[in-house]
Design an enzyme around this catalytic site. Structure first.
Site, short mmCIF file in Angstrom:
data_model
loop_
_atom_site.label_atom_id
_atom_site.label_comp_id
_atom_site.label_asym_id
_atom_site.label_seq_id
_atom_site.Cartn_x
_atom_site.Cartn_y
_atom_site.Cartn_z
N HIS A 99 -41.53 0.80 10.38
CA HIS A 99 -40.89 -0.47 10.74
C HIS A 99 -39.60 -0.56 9.93
O HIS A 99 -39.54 -0.05 8.81
CB HIS A 99 -41.70 -1.69 10.32
CG HIS A 99 -43.11 -1.78 10.81
ND1 HIS A 99 -44.15 -1.12 10.23
CD2 HIS A 99 -43.65 -2.53 11.80
CE1 HIS A 99 -45.28 -1.43 10.84
NE2 HIS A 99 -45.01 -2.29 11.80
N ASP A 102 -40.17 -1.59 6.35
CA ASP A 102 -40.81 -0.63 5.42
C ASP A 102 -39.78 0.18 4.66
O ASP A 102 -40.06 0.69 3.58
CB ASP A 102 -41.65 0.42 6.17
CG ASP A 102 -42.62 -0.18 7.14
OD1 ASP A 102 -43.07 -1.30 6.87
OD2 ASP A 102 -42.93 0.48 8.15
N GLU A 230 -48.76 -2.23 21.60
CA GLU A 230 -50.00 -2.01 20.85
C GLU A 230 -50.85 -3.28 20.92
O GLU A 230 -50.55 -4.27 20.25
CB GLU A 230 -49.66 -1.65 19.40
CG GLU A 230 -50.87 -1.29 18.59
CD GLU A 230 -50.51 -0.83 17.17
OE1 GLU A 230 -49.48 -0.15 16.99
OE2 GLU A 230 -51.27 -1.17 16.26
N GLU A 266 -55.00 1.24 19.16
CA GLU A 266 -55.50 1.42 17.80
C GLU A 266 -57.01 1.21 17.75
O GLU A 266 -57.53 0.23 18.30
CB GLU A 266 -54.80 0.44 16.84
CG GLU A 266 -55.36 0.52 15.44
CD GLU A 266 -54.49 -0.15 14.39
OE1 GLU A 266 -53.25 -0.13 14.51
OE2 GLU A 266 -55.08 -0.70 13.44
N HIS A 269 -58.18 -2.18 16.40
CA HIS A 269 -57.88 -3.29 17.29
C HIS A 269 -58.88 -3.34 18.45
O HIS A 269 -59.27 -4.41 18.90
CB HIS A 269 -56.47 -3.17 17.85
CG HIS A 269 -55.38 -3.20 16.81
ND1 HIS A 269 -54.05 -3.13 17.12
CD2 HIS A 269 -55.44 -3.29 15.45
CE1 HIS A 269 -53.32 -3.18 16.00
NE2 HIS A 269 -54.16 -3.27 14.98
N ASP A 294 -53.19 4.81 17.40
CA ASP A 294 -53.20 4.54 15.96
C ASP A 294 -54.63 4.80 15.52
O ASP A 294 -55.57 4.14 15.96
CB ASP A 294 -52.81 3.09 15.67
CG ASP A 294 -51.31 2.93 15.49
OD1 ASP A 294 -50.58 3.89 15.78
OD2 ASP A 294 -50.88 1.84 15.07
N ASP A 305 -59.70 -6.32 10.20
CA ASP A 305 -58.93 -5.11 10.45
C ASP A 305 -58.67 -4.42 9.12
O ASP A 305 -57.65 -4.64 8.48
CB ASP A 305 -57.62 -5.51 11.13
CG ASP A 305 -56.83 -4.31 11.61
OD1 ASP A 305 -57.37 -3.20 11.59
OD2 ASP A 305 -55.67 -4.49 12.02
N ASP A 307 -58.30 -1.24 8.44
CA ASP A 307 -57.36 -0.10 8.49
C ASP A 307 -57.74 1.02 7.53
O ASP A 307 -56.92 1.46 6.72
CB ASP A 307 -55.93 -0.58 8.17
CG ASP A 307 -55.26 -1.26 9.35
OD1 ASP A 307 -55.63 -0.97 10.50
OD2 ASP A 307 -54.37 -2.10 9.12
N ASP A 337 -52.55 4.85 11.13
CA ASP A 337 -52.25 3.47 10.74
C ASP A 337 -53.38 3.03 9.80
O ASP A 337 -54.19 2.17 10.14
CB ASP A 337 -52.15 2.59 11.98
CG ASP A 337 -51.53 1.24 11.65
OD1 ASP A 337 -51.29 0.98 10.46
OD2 ASP A 337 -51.31 0.45 12.59
C1 XUL Z 1 -51.23 -4.08 12.72
C2 XUL Z 1 -50.76 -2.78 13.24
C3 XUL Z 1 -49.30 -2.49 13.07
C4 XUL Z 1 -48.70 -1.75 14.21
C5 XUL Z 1 -47.21 -1.56 14.13
O1 XUL Z 1 -52.58 -4.29 12.87
O2 XUL Z 1 -51.52 -2.00 13.72
O3 XUL Z 1 -49.17 -1.76 11.89
O4 XUL Z 1 -49.27 -0.48 14.34
O5 XUL Z 1 -46.53 -2.75 13.96
CO CO Z 2 -51.29 -0.07 14.48
#
Ligand code: XUL
Ligand code: CO
Length: 430
Positions: A99, A102, A230, A266, A269, A294, A305, A307, A337
Site C-alpha cells: 500500500h 506502507d 478483495e 483471502e 476473509h 491472499d 481476522d 492474519d 497477507d
Molecule cells: C485486510 C486486508 C488488506 C488487503 C489489502 O484485512 O486483507 O491487507 O489485503 O488492502
Molecule cells: Co488481504
C-alpha cells in the site's frame, strides 16, 4: 546491506529429510508439477505492510516490534525498502505487494504524500532491476488515516471521495511504473457502522462510480494487469459492502463491470463471511472472476481476522485444488497477507514464518495436483451428475416436464453422496 537479517542464509530447497530450519522441505521452485515449475504455479508474494510496517499492536497494547526503520522520514523509508528487498531475496519469493502508506511517510498534504511515494517508487524500481524482484500488486491504503474513518469512496463528504480517487490514481501510476501485474481494491471502511446515519443507496452508487473510474483510468493508461477487488464481510467496518465473492459479483453486474474486475480472495476473509476458502474460490471460478489469493489463516477460536501465516496443509490442498480447477494463476499469485504474532520479535521469526508458509503452500499445491492428476475425485463428481449428460430438461418447460414425469412414471430413487468416501480419498493424497 543492512544488518537486520545478518547471519540468516538464503533459503534453498533441501528436501523433506533436512534438519536445517532455514531450508525448504517441500518448496522446490524448479520442480515440475502438471507441466510447469512450482514457482510459476504458486507465484509467491510478500506483503510489505505486515512484515515491515505493522508495529505489533493489538486492541489492548501498542507496539511490540522495535524495527530500525520505524519512523516518518524518507531515510527510514529507504532503510525499510533495503531490508524488505533483502528478505524477498533470502526467501526467493519472486513478488511483493504494498500500500502507499506502507512504503512512504505521510506528507503534510496530498502533494507531499505523492512526492514521497514517487521518490520511493523510483527507489523500488532500481531495487527491482538489481534483484529481479517483481510487483504482484499495488494498492492504496484508504482505511488507516482518520480522514477515511467514514469510508473512502462511500464517504458522506465528497472531499474524501475526491481525496480517495486522487490517491487511487497515484497508486495505479506507481503500480504501472513498477510493472505491477494487478491493482487491488480492498474497501476496509466501505460500509457502515450504523444504519441510523447511513444512506446505503447513495454509498453503493458512490462505490460503483469509483470503480468505473478506476476501470476507465486503467484503459486510459493502457494498464494490462487485472483490477482486483478483495471481499471481506466486516472488520474494521461493522458491515462491508463487498461482503463476499457472490455479493461483489452482484455489485459488478449492477455497474457493468463483471468483465473488467476480478477477485483477490483471502482465506481469513472467507472464514469471516461464514464460508470456506474453497467455497469462495469455487464461486469466483464458476463466475469467471477468479484472480489472486491472499494466503493466511485465522484462529478459529477468536473469530477475528488474525492474519496468521498458513500452516494447515489439508485445508490448503482443497484451496489450491480450486485454484488449479480455475486454470491456475494468470496475473495473480499467492500473497502472504499474514503477520507474525506480536511476541515473535526476532528477524529469524519473520524468515521462518515465510519458510513454513511457502513449504505448506507447496505441499498443498502438490497434493492438489496429485488429486487432479489422478482424476478419481472428478470421476466421482462426473458420475454424480451423469444423468444430466443425456437430459434436455433445462430447455423444457413446466407443462412438458409434467407430461414427461407422468408418461414415464418417473419415481426418483435417492443416491449416496459418498461424502466420507471422498473425504477418505482426499486424505489418501496427503
Ligand atoms: C485486510 C486486508 C488488506 C488487503 C489489502 O484485512 O486483507 O491487507 O489485503 O488492502
Ligand atoms: Co488481504
Amino acid at each position: 546491506m543492512t544488518d537486520f537479517f545478518k547471519d540468516i542464509p538464503a533459503i534453498s530447497y533441501e528436501g523433506p529429510e533436512t534438519q536445517n530450519e532455514f531450508a525448504f522441505r517441500q518448496y522446490n521452485p524448479d520442480e515440475i508439477v502438471m507441466g510447469k515449475p512450482l514457482k510459476d504455479h504458486l507465484r509467491f508474494a510478500c506483503a510489505y505492510w505486515h512484515s515491515f510496517a505493522w508495529p505489533g499492536g493489538d486492541p489492548f497494547g501498542g507496539q511490540t516490534f522495535d524495527r530500525p526503520w520505524f519512523g516518518d522520514t524518507m531515510e527510514l523509508a529507504k532503510l525499510k525498502a533495503d531490508t524488505a528487498f533483502e528478505m524477498f531475496q533470502i526467501l526467493g519469493a519472486p513478488y511483493y505487494c504494498f500500500h502507499d502508506a506502507d512504503v512512504r511517510p505521510e506528507g503534510a498534504n496530498f502533494a507531499e504524500s505523492t512526492r514521497n511515494l514517487e521518490e520511493i517508487v523510483d527507489y523500488f524500481a532500481k531495487k527491482q532491476a538489481d534483484t529481479g524482484m517483481k510487483l504482484l500488486w499495488g494498492t492504496a491504503n484508504l482505511f488507516s488515516h482518520r480522514r477515511f474513518m467514514a469510508g473512502a469512496a462511500t464517504n458522506p463528504d465528497p472531499d474524501v471521495f475526491a481525496y480517495s480517487a486522487a490517491t487511487i490514481k497515484t497508486c495505479m501510476d506507481a503500480t504501472v511504473k513498477l510493472g505491477g501485474e494487478n491493482y487491488v481494491l480492498w474497501g476496509g471502511r466501505e460500509g457502515y457502522e450504523t444504519l441510523l446515519n447511513t444512506d446505503m443507496g447513495r454509498e453503493r452508487k458512490q462505490a460503483g462510480r469509483m470503480l468505473q473510474m478506476v476501470v476507465d483510468y486503467k484503459h486510459k493508461i493502457g494498464f494490462k494487469g487485472a483490477i482486483l477487488i478483495e471481499p471481506k464481510p466486516q472488520e474494521p467496518t461493522k458491515h462491508q459492502y463487498d461482503y463476499d465473492v457472490a455479493t461483489v459479483y452482484g455489485f459488478l453486474k449492477d455497474f457493468g463491470l463483471e468483465n473488467e474486475v476480478k477477485m483477490n480472495i483471502e482465506q481469513g476473509h472467507a472464514i469471516l463471511a461464514g464460508h470456506s476458502f474453497e467455497h469462495e474460490l469455487a464461486t469466483a471460478r464458476e463466475l469467471g472472476i477468479f484472480g489472486s489469493i491472499d494466503m493466511n489463516r485465522n484462529d478459529y477460536q477468536s473469530g477475528w481476522d488474525t492474519d496468521q501465516f498458513p500452516n494447515n496443509v489439508p485445508e490448503m490442498a482443497l484451496a489450491y485444488y480450486e485454484v488449479l480447477r480455475a486454470g491456475g494463476f494468470t496475473t495473480g499469485g499467492t500473497n502472504f497477507d499474514a503477520k507474525l504474532r506480536r511476541q515473535s520479535l526476532d528477524a529469524e521469526d519473520l524468515i521462518l514464518a515465510h519458510v513454513g508458509a511457502m513449504d505448506a503452500c507447496a505441499a498443498g499445491l502438490k497434493t492438489a495436483a496429485a488429486m487432479l492428476d489422478d482424476g478419481k475425485l472428478e470421476a466421482a463428481r462426473d458420475a454424480r451428475y451423469a444423468g444430466w449428460e443425456t437430459s434436455d430438461l433445462l430447455g423444457s418447460d413446466l407443462s412438458s416436464i409434467e407430461t414427461h414425469v407422468r408418461s414415464n412414471d418417473i419415481n426418483p430413487a435417492p443416491h449416496s453422496g459418498k461424502q466420507e468416501r471422498l473425504e477418505n480419498l482426499v486424505n489418501s493424497y496427503l
